[in-house]
Design a protein around this motif. Structure first.
Motif, mmCIF file in Angstrom:
data_model
loop_
_atom_site.group_PDB
_atom_site.id
_atom_site.type_symbol
_atom_site.label_atom_id
_atom_site.label_comp_id
_atom_site.label_asym_id
_atom_site.label_seq_id
_atom_site.Cartn_x
_atom_site.Cartn_y
_atom_site.Cartn_z
ATOM 1 N N ARG A 23 37.461 31.795 42.052
ATOM 2 C CA ARG A 23 38.931 30.794 41.108
ATOM 3 C C ARG A 23 37.859 31.703 40.399
ATOM 4 N NH1 ARG A 23 35.979 25.351 40.279
ATOM 5 N NH2 ARG A 23 34.006 26.513 40.396
ATOM 6 N N ASN A 24 36.271 31.615 40.204
ATOM 7 C CA ASN A 24 35.219 32.359 39.083
ATOM 8 C C ASN A 24 36.436 33.682 38.324
ATOM 9 O OD1 ASN A 24 34.117 29.866 39.078
ATOM 10 N ND2 ASN A 24 32.784 30.539 39.222
ATOM 11 N N SER A 25 36.310 34.385 39.008
ATOM 12 C CA SER A 25 36.672 35.656 39.139
ATOM 13 C C SER A 25 38.156 35.961 38.719
ATOM 14 C CB SER A 25 36.550 36.824 40.504
ATOM 15 O OG SER A 25 37.886 36.399 41.340
ATOM 16 N N GLU A 26 39.053 34.779 38.917
ATOM 17 C CA GLU A 26 40.301 34.842 38.525
ATOM 18 C C GLU A 26 40.305 34.493 37.098
ATOM 19 O OE1 GLU A 26 42.316 32.658 40.968
ATOM 20 O OE2 GLU A 26 43.216 34.366 42.650
ATOM 21 N N LEU A 27 39.524 33.575 36.595
ATOM 22 C CA LEU A 27 39.479 33.039 34.850
ATOM 23 C C LEU A 27 39.016 34.805 34.702
ATOM 24 C CD1 LEU A 27 39.218 30.944 32.648
ATOM 25 C CD2 LEU A 27 37.457 30.095 33.786
ATOM 26 N N ALA A 28 37.806 35.186 34.789
ATOM 27 C CA ALA A 28 37.392 36.321 34.133
ATOM 28 C C ALA A 28 38.071 37.334 34.340
ATOM 29 C CB ALA A 28 35.553 36.766 35.090
ATOM 30 N N GLU A 29 39.250 37.616 35.167
ATOM 31 C CA GLU A 29 40.112 38.915 35.148
ATOM 32 C C GLU A 29 41.427 38.331 34.014
ATOM 33 O OE1 GLU A 29 43.272 40.679 38.088
ATOM 34 O OE2 GLU A 29 41.606 39.683 38.975
ATOM 35 N N LYS A 30 41.912 37.026 33.834
ATOM 36 C CA LYS A 30 42.190 36.427 33.081
ATOM 37 C C LYS A 30 41.697 36.574 31.586
ATOM 38 C CE LYS A 30 45.062 32.355 31.749
ATOM 39 N NZ LYS A 30 46.084 30.851 31.685
ATOM 40 N N SER A 31 40.455 36.141 31.407
ATOM 41 C CA SER A 31 39.801 36.590 29.869
ATOM 42 C C SER A 31 40.056 37.575 29.431
ATOM 43 C CB SER A 31 38.211 35.782 30.291
ATOM 44 O OG SER A 31 38.804 34.492 31.058
ATOM 45 N N LYS A 200 35.026 41.839 48.849
ATOM 46 C CA LYS A 200 35.879 43.236 48.837
ATOM 47 C C LYS A 200 36.527 42.513 49.664
ATOM 48 C CE LYS A 200 30.854 45.843 50.184
ATOM 49 N NZ LYS A 200 30.416 45.832 50.721
ATOM 50 N N ASN A 201 36.830 41.068 49.988
ATOM 51 C CA ASN A 201 37.986 40.931 50.467
ATOM 52 C C ASN A 201 38.691 39.764 49.365
ATOM 53 O OD1 ASN A 201 37.287 40.574 52.897
ATOM 54 N ND2 ASN A 201 35.973 39.068 52.872
ATOM 55 N N SER A 202 39.243 40.487 48.223
ATOM 56 C CA SER A 202 39.653 39.941 47.056
ATOM 57 C C SER A 202 40.361 41.401 46.543
ATOM 58 C CB SER A 202 38.591 39.640 46.127
ATOM 59 O OG SER A 202 39.726 39.145 44.775
ATOM 60 N N THR A 203 41.782 41.154 46.008
ATOM 61 C CA THR A 203 42.829 41.265 45.529
ATOM 62 C C THR A 203 42.487 41.474 43.693
ATOM 63 O OG1 THR A 203 43.831 39.486 45.224
ATOM 64 C CG2 THR A 203 44.130 41.281 47.306
ATOM 65 N N SER A 204 40.991 40.670 43.084
ATOM 66 C CA SER A 204 40.985 40.605 41.917
ATOM 67 C C SER A 204 40.774 41.752 41.200
ATOM 68 C CB SER A 204 40.130 39.783 41.490
ATOM 69 O OG SER A 204 39.932 39.810 40.258
ATOM 70 N N ARG A 205 41.570 42.718 40.149
ATOM 71 C CA ARG A 205 40.935 43.948 39.013
ATOM 72 C C ARG A 205 39.697 43.512 38.825
ATOM 73 N NH1 ARG A 205 44.405 46.719 34.475
ATOM 74 N NH2 ARG A 205 43.776 48.968 35.243
ATOM 75 N N PHE A 206 39.740 42.632 38.289
ATOM 76 C CA PHE A 206 37.850 42.286 37.900
ATOM 77 C C PHE A 206 37.013 42.187 39.479
ATOM 78 C CE2 PHE A 206 34.456 39.818 37.606
ATOM 79 C CZ PHE A 206 33.051 40.191 36.317
ATOM 80 N N SER A 207 37.470 42.273 40.424
ATOM 81 C CA SER A 207 36.259 43.171 41.545
ATOM 82 C C SER A 207 35.830 44.134 41.710
ATOM 83 C CB SER A 207 36.661 41.177 42.857
ATOM 84 O OG SER A 207 36.850 40.712 42.986
ATOM 85 N N GLN A 208 37.430 44.508 42.081
ATOM 86 C CA GLN A 208 37.620 46.160 41.477
ATOM 87 C C GLN A 208 36.739 46.718 41.286
ATOM 88 O OE1 GLN A 208 38.551 46.893 44.929
ATOM 89 N NE2 GLN A 208 39.072 44.650 45.088
ATOM 90 N N ILE A 209 37.046 46.241 39.425
ATOM 91 C CA ILE A 209 35.772 46.808 38.633
ATOM 92 C C ILE A 209 34.535 46.858 38.115
ATOM 93 C CG2 ILE A 209 35.493 46.754 35.861
ATOM 94 C CD1 ILE A 209 38.241 45.861 35.655
ATOM 95 N N PHE A 210 34.312 45.058 39.173
ATOM 96 C CA PHE A 210 32.725 45.380 39.492
ATOM 97 C C PHE A 210 31.430 46.200 40.461
ATOM 98 C CE2 PHE A 210 29.197 42.950 40.609
ATOM 99 C CZ PHE A 210 28.275 42.296 39.966
ATOM 100 N N LEU A 211 33.103 45.984 40.934
ATOM 101 C CA LEU A 211 32.020 46.787 42.567
ATOM 102 C C LEU A 211 32.098 48.293 42.244
ATOM 103 C CD1 LEU A 211 34.343 44.942 45.465
ATOM 104 C CD2 LEU A 211 31.363 44.813 44.899
ATOM 105 N N ALA A 212 32.922 48.630 41.896
ATOM 106 C CA ALA A 212 33.040 50.285 41.148
ATOM 107 C C ALA A 212 32.185 50.822 40.422
ATOM 108 C CB ALA A 212 34.255 50.589 40.452
ATOM 109 N N ASN A 213 31.445 49.316 39.416
ATOM 110 C CA ASN A 213 30.076 49.698 38.800
ATOM 111 C C ASN A 213 28.598 49.299 39.487
ATOM 112 O OD1 ASN A 213 31.415 50.260 36.261
ATOM 113 N ND2 ASN A 213 31.572 48.009 35.961
ATOM 114 N N LEU A 214 28.852 48.320 40.399
ATOM 115 C CA LEU A 214 27.411 47.943 41.603
ATOM 116 C C LEU A 214 27.101 49.155 42.277
ATOM 117 C CD1 LEU A 214 25.971 44.996 42.004
ATOM 118 C CD2 LEU A 214 27.745 45.578 43.715
#
Length: 237
Positions: A23-31, A200-214
Motif C-alpha cells: 500500500r505504501n509503495s503504491e502511494l509513493a509510486e503514484k506520488s 522483491k515480490n512486488s511489481t511496483s516500479r518504485f520498489s525496483q528503483i529502491f532495490l536498484a539503489n539499495l
C-alpha cells in the motif's frame, strides 16, 4: 501456545507487513508519477507560444483599447491553461493528504512546491495584466522606463519558460527531491530484511528503483540518509 499457533502468528504478521508495504509503495509510486505529471503541466502552462484560439472564448469589453485587450488576452491564456490542469492538481491535493496520513508532514514538501510555483505564476500574471502590459512606458523618464522594463521582464520570466530560468530549475528539482524523500523514508523502515523481501515480490516500479539503489549502495561508509546520493543509474530521469 502450540508451535502451529506461533507459526500462524508470524505468518499473519509477515502478511500484514507485506500488505502495508504494498500500500505504501503504491502511494509513493503514484506520488512520484504525479510530480512528473505536474512538471510536464507547468511546462505546458509556461509555453510562450500561443494562438488566437486560446483566448477566442474570452468575453471582450466594449471599452477595451488595443493594449488592454492584449494584456487581458495574454493573462487569459495563462489562467485557462492552469484551469485545464485542474483535474491533475485536484488529484495531487488528494494524494498529498494520503501521504500526510501515511508518511507524515516531512513528505509533503514537493506537493507544496508544485502549488507554490502555480501561485507564483498566477500572481505574476495578475501583476503584468494590471500594472505593466496595458501601460505605455515610453512616456516615463529614462530611469523609470528602465526600471519598468526590468520589473516587467522579471515577471514575464516567471510565467514564460526561457532557457534555464528559475521556475524551470525548481520544476526539474521536484522529481529528484520526491524520489530521494521516499528512498530515505523506506530505507528507514524497521525490519529492513523483511522489507526487502516484500519488495522483491512486488511489481511496483518504485520498489525496483529502491532495490536498484539499495543494492548499489555500499554496505559501509554511507549512512541510510544518504541513499539518495548514490551514483547508480536512475530508472527514472
Amino acid at each position: 501456545m502450540t508451535a502451529g499457533a506461533i507459526v500462524a502468528i508470524f505468518g499473519i504478521n509477515a502478511w500484514r507487513k507485506e500488505i502495508q508495504y504494498k500500500r505504501n509503495s503504491e502511494l509513493a509510486e503514484k506520488s512520484l508519477f504525479l510530480i512528473y505529471e505536474a512538471r510536464t503541466a507547468i511546462k505546458a502552462i509556461r509555453n510562450s507560444f500561443s494562438s488566437g484560439i486560446e483566448y477566442a472564448s474570452r468575453k471582450i469589453n466594449d471599452d477595451e483599447d488595443p493594449k488592454a485587450k492584449r494584456a487581458l488576452d495574454m493573462s487569459y491564456v495563462v489562467f485557462s491553461r492552469i484551469d485545464k490542469q485542474s483535474e491533475l492538481f485536484n488529484e495531487i491535493r488528494t494524494t498529498r493528504q494520503r501521504c500526510r496520513v501515511l508518511f507524515g508532514e516531512a513528505e509533503l514538501e514537493c506537493f507544496d512546491d508544485v502549488f507554490d510555483i502555480i501561485r507564483e505564476i498566477q500572481i505574476a500574471t495578475r501583476k503584468l495584466a494590471r500594472r505593466y502590459w496595458p501601460k505605455n512606458p515610453e512616456i516615463l523618464s529614462p530611469e523609470k522606463k528602465e526600471a519598468f522594463y526590468d520589473e516587467m521582464y522579471a515577471l514575464e520570466d516567471i510565467i514564460w519558460e526561457t532557457t534555464d530560468d528559475e521556475i524551470s530549475k525548481k520544476c526539474n528539482a521536484l522529481s529528484k527531491k520526491q524520489k530521494n524523500h521516499f528512498e530515505n523514508l523506506f530505507l528507514h523502515q524497521p525490519h529492513i530484511k523483511n522489507l526487502e523481501g516484500c519488495m522483491k515480490n512486488s511489481t511496483s516500479r518504485f520498489s525496483q528503483i529502491f532495490l536498484a539503489n539499495l543494492k548499489k549502495s555500499p554496505k559501509t561508509g554511507r549512512g541510510p540518509g544518504e541513499i539518495g546520493k548514490t551514483k547508480s543509474k536512475r530508472v527514472l530521469d
